[in-house]
Design a protein around this motif. Sequence first.
Motif, PDB file in Angstrom:
ATOM      1  N   TYR A   1       0.595  -3.189  -2.103  1.00  0.00           N
ATOM      2  CA  TYR A   1       0.362  -1.906  -1.449  1.00  0.00           C
ATOM      3  C   TYR A   1       0.641  -0.750  -2.416  1.00  0.00           C
ATOM      4  O   TYR A   1      -0.149   0.164  -2.567  1.00  0.00           O
ATOM      5  CB  TYR A   1       1.279  -1.845  -0.227  1.00  0.00           C
ATOM      6  CG  TYR A   1       1.082  -0.657   0.670  1.00  0.00           C
ATOM      7  CD1 TYR A   1       0.003  -0.610   1.531  1.00  0.00           C
ATOM      8  CD2 TYR A   1       1.983   0.393   0.669  1.00  0.00           C
ATOM      9  CE1 TYR A   1      -0.179   0.474   2.373  1.00  0.00           C
ATOM     10  CE2 TYR A   1       1.817   1.480   1.510  1.00  0.00           C
ATOM     11  CZ  TYR A   1       0.737   1.517   2.362  1.00  0.00           C
ATOM     12  OH  TYR A   1       0.565   2.581   3.193  1.00  0.00           O
TER      13      TYR A   1
ATOM     14  N   GLU B   1      -1.975  -0.460  -5.056  1.00  0.00           N
ATOM     15  CA  GLU B   1      -3.263   0.059  -4.589  1.00  0.00           C
ATOM     16  C   GLU B   1      -3.216   1.532  -4.189  1.00  0.00           C
ATOM     17  O   GLU B   1      -4.198   2.240  -4.317  1.00  0.00           O
ATOM     18  CB  GLU B   1      -3.759  -0.794  -3.406  1.00  0.00           C
ATOM     19  CG  GLU B   1      -4.254  -2.148  -3.864  1.00  0.00           C
ATOM     20  CD  GLU B   1      -4.602  -3.075  -2.699  1.00  0.00           C
ATOM     21  OE1 GLU B   1      -4.961  -4.222  -2.975  1.00  0.00           O
ATOM     22  OE2 GLU B   1      -4.517  -2.651  -1.530  1.00  0.00           O
ATOM     23  N   LEU B   2      -2.091   1.954  -3.671  1.00  0.00           N
ATOM     24  CA  LEU B   2      -1.961   3.346  -3.211  1.00  0.00           C
ATOM     25  C   LEU B   2      -0.756   3.995  -3.917  1.00  0.00           C
ATOM     26  O   LEU B   2       0.266   4.279  -3.310  1.00  0.00           O
ATOM     27  CB  LEU B   2      -1.766   3.385  -1.689  1.00  0.00           C
ATOM     28  CG  LEU B   2      -2.757   2.583  -0.826  1.00  0.00           C
ATOM     29  CD1 LEU B   2      -2.336   2.594   0.637  1.00  0.00           C
ATOM     30  CD2 LEU B   2      -4.164   3.138  -0.940  1.00  0.00           C
TER      31      LEU B   2
ATOM     32  N   ARG C   1      -4.215  -1.937   7.672  1.00  0.00           N
ATOM     33  CA  ARG C   1      -3.784  -1.646   6.292  1.00  0.00           C
ATOM     34  C   ARG C   1      -2.268  -1.804   6.153  1.00  0.00           C
ATOM     35  O   ARG C   1      -1.761  -2.047   5.069  1.00  0.00           O
ATOM     36  CB  ARG C   1      -4.201  -0.208   5.942  1.00  0.00           C
ATOM     37  CG  ARG C   1      -4.081   0.146   4.464  1.00  0.00           C
ATOM     38  CD  ARG C   1      -5.155  -0.582   3.680  1.00  0.00           C
ATOM     39  NE  ARG C   1      -5.036  -0.404   2.228  1.00  0.00           N
ATOM     40  CZ  ARG C   1      -4.204  -1.103   1.456  1.00  0.00           C
ATOM     41  NH1 ARG C   1      -3.392  -1.982   1.989  1.00  0.00           N
ATOM     42  NH2 ARG C   1      -4.167  -0.922   0.148  1.00  0.00           N
TER      43      ARG C   1
ATOM     44  N   SER D   1      -8.026   9.760  -6.453  1.00  0.00           N
ATOM     45  CA  SER D   1      -8.012   8.435  -5.800  1.00  0.00           C
ATOM     46  C   SER D   1      -7.589   8.553  -4.351  1.00  0.00           C
ATOM     47  O   SER D   1      -8.107   7.857  -3.479  1.00  0.00           O
ATOM     48  CB  SER D   1      -7.097   7.426  -6.510  1.00  0.00           C
ATOM     49  OG  SER D   1      -6.589   7.923  -7.692  1.00  0.00           O
ATOM     50  N   ALA D   2      -6.633   9.433  -4.092  1.00  0.00           N
ATOM     51  CA  ALA D   2      -6.178   9.621  -2.716  1.00  0.00           C
ATOM     52  C   ALA D   2      -7.337  10.119  -1.849  1.00  0.00           C
ATOM     53  O   ALA D   2      -7.582   9.615  -0.757  1.00  0.00           O
ATOM     54  CB  ALA D   2      -5.015  10.602  -2.683  1.00  0.00           C
TER      55      ALA D   2
ATOM     56  N   TYR E   1      -9.715   7.481  -0.916  1.00  0.00           N
ATOM     57  CA  TYR E   1      -9.137   6.637   0.135  1.00  0.00           C
ATOM     58  C   TYR E   1      -9.164   7.351   1.489  1.00  0.00           C
ATOM     59  O   TYR E   1      -9.572   6.787   2.503  1.00  0.00           O
ATOM     60  CB  TYR E   1      -7.710   6.261  -0.257  1.00  0.00           C
ATOM     61  CG  TYR E   1      -6.963   5.496   0.814  1.00  0.00           C
ATOM     62  CD1 TYR E   1      -7.443   4.261   1.252  1.00  0.00           C
ATOM     63  CD2 TYR E   1      -5.794   6.005   1.370  1.00  0.00           C
ATOM     64  CE1 TYR E   1      -6.758   3.559   2.238  1.00  0.00           C
ATOM     65  CE2 TYR E   1      -5.106   5.311   2.348  1.00  0.00           C
ATOM     66  CZ  TYR E   1      -5.590   4.091   2.784  1.00  0.00           C
ATOM     67  OH  TYR E   1      -4.926   3.405   3.758  1.00  0.00           O
TER      68      TYR E   1
END
Lengths: 204, 474
Positions: free
Chosen positions: A195, A198-199, B20, B267-268, B271
């Motif tokens: 996790y 990835e974030l 998630r 990137s955020a 997403y």
Amino acid sequence: MERFELLDAVAVPLDESNVDTDQICPARLIRAFAQPGRHEHVFLHDRRFNEDGSPKPEFILDQPAYANAQIIVAQRNFGVGSSREAAVMAVRAAGFRAIVAESFGDIFVNNCFKNGVLPIRLVANEVDALRASLHRQTGAHVAIDLAQQTVTGPDGGSYAFAIGALRKRCLLAGLDDLSLTERYADAIESFERTYRAELPWLKL
Amino acid sequence: MIPEPSGAPAQTMFARIWRRHSVLALEDGESLIYVDRCLIHEGSRPAFQSLDRLGKTLRCPAQVIACADHYVPTTNRERGTGGIDDPAIRQMVESLEHNARRHGCTLIGLDDPRQGILHVVAPEQGITQPGMMICGGDSHTATHGAFGALAFGIGASEVMHVMATQTLWQEMPRTMRITVNGHLAVGASAKDLILSIIARIGTGGATGHVIEYAGPGIRALSMEQRMTVCNMSIEAGARAGMIAPDDTTFEYLAGRPAAPAGALWQSALEYWRSLPGDIEAQFDREVRLEGTQIVPMASWGTSPEQCVAIGDRIPDPLRETDGARREAQARALEYMALQPNQPIAEIAVDRVFIGSCTNARIEDLREAAAVLKGRRSVLPGLVVPGSSAVKRQAEAEGLDYVFQAAGLEWRESGCSLCTGVNGADFLQPGERCASTSNRNFPGRQGPGSRTHLMSPASVAATATLGRIASVRDL
Ligand code: SF4
């Protein structure tokens, strides 16, 4: 946590909906629970006591017949409002171990399970019938069988209730969920690793 | 993480975020959910106590954000906690700061320039972000759903569990979509919208559900208005309320202290844009409202569902067919000392309160100040900004001057009269308050207090007329 199996005890009919957390445990009394001690007066405090602290003996909870009551049968939306766990602690400190109602506040329900209090949801006519029978026989018992998931009123009327399997297991065994979670430490560890990768912006 | 199967059925935003964060799912229906942020305040003290008792430490201390808000004084702040006279109350604030420091939490204490109500501070600092799983030791954690996060309140035992493991056991809630077609009319606010929703579906209307608010009426709202709507989801019984993130969300977040920056922002963003639910996703329940028909609302009773349009009359319990609701109405009328069928605009008020995590952000203060500008309040009252940053912003805009010139008190930020626990800000028994807060429960603002929930503009109008009013009455 205290185990919950069978409970056969005096039940008090509370003909009210929306018994919210501010009534159950007024906000100004929450901090009482930061200290150990006896808190049996906190539950529904402002309904039961005048401003000068003198009791309002007419309130149903304080009638002699219900002195040893351990079960509450209310109407709908019991425990709506705040997330304060002090609300459940107040219920427990006043001697109650189960509450039967048509519906509950979600957070209150979760808090109940952490404190060995069983919230039971029945449909309207069942809750109404139960309260009616308790009004007919003041001070009568209600029997709750967690293993069988039944509530039986003084008139013999028996009602089935639903409960999540994990919650039931924890309550029957008096298990707290932290010990359960610790068994999954590896799963948490590996989840977290992926996790985070990835974030990556999430970490403070 | 459970991988996303290809050709998976359409998903709601809630389901996507839930999935998630799912570490594992037990066969009996409970899931272990990973938590991104845990918000706490002075009331979380028992969580630290049980953590200590068990000898546990925090798994991700910095992800636990501690805000001093509930018990803080709204005056004499230059004296720090020394300005709190009552030792028991002082201890609540001090023990939060002490525990947070000791365990390495992100502390936003009394003296911090970022100080404020946790649900105002976390968004303002960029701590709240889309796609997150946020839980808090406070039921109005639902507020953060405005960013497209799954956010809800938990009790102290669960807070302890999150602090120790960064996870939480949860049964999967059901889903509800509330679609608002048509934009709100001029003079109607986000508060009027959420009060209308609660009046329509009831205090228990969304029990066991997560609400996704959707439709053009929602998309048109600012972040602050969206927070007002999501904040009160809990008053409809919902586990959480959420709104899909969009450009409004991203613009709000850009440049906030804790928001990602540079390459991480890109990137955020990518997403975040993947979060909104699929168009064909099914909800367990659908509710539709016409935004253009929302009018200023005020509560008359002791439950947020007991509210009517400010031009309307209080209901008559005799006309209520549902027995439980009839009894609740009669009891509320008695507690509030009101008569059935009374026009709500005839109710004389004693005091006003502009504050709380529902309505004390800068836009709320602007809305109230716009009404009060050049007018006098005939009632005493408090204006309590939601955070110290909101306070500074309001002062830079001269709003403090407007409130004070109208005769209201301009205070330091905190929960204050919303819940009446700081030992100084509470109502007297029988006192009637027009309030921008979220709960009108008996005794909420002090023993015997009577609360009427309204929007900031309506509370301001009420202040100038001395009776329940909306801007349309001025
Ligand atoms: S402002 Fe009121 S509702 Fe919001 S967190 Fe504080 S006490 Fe709770």
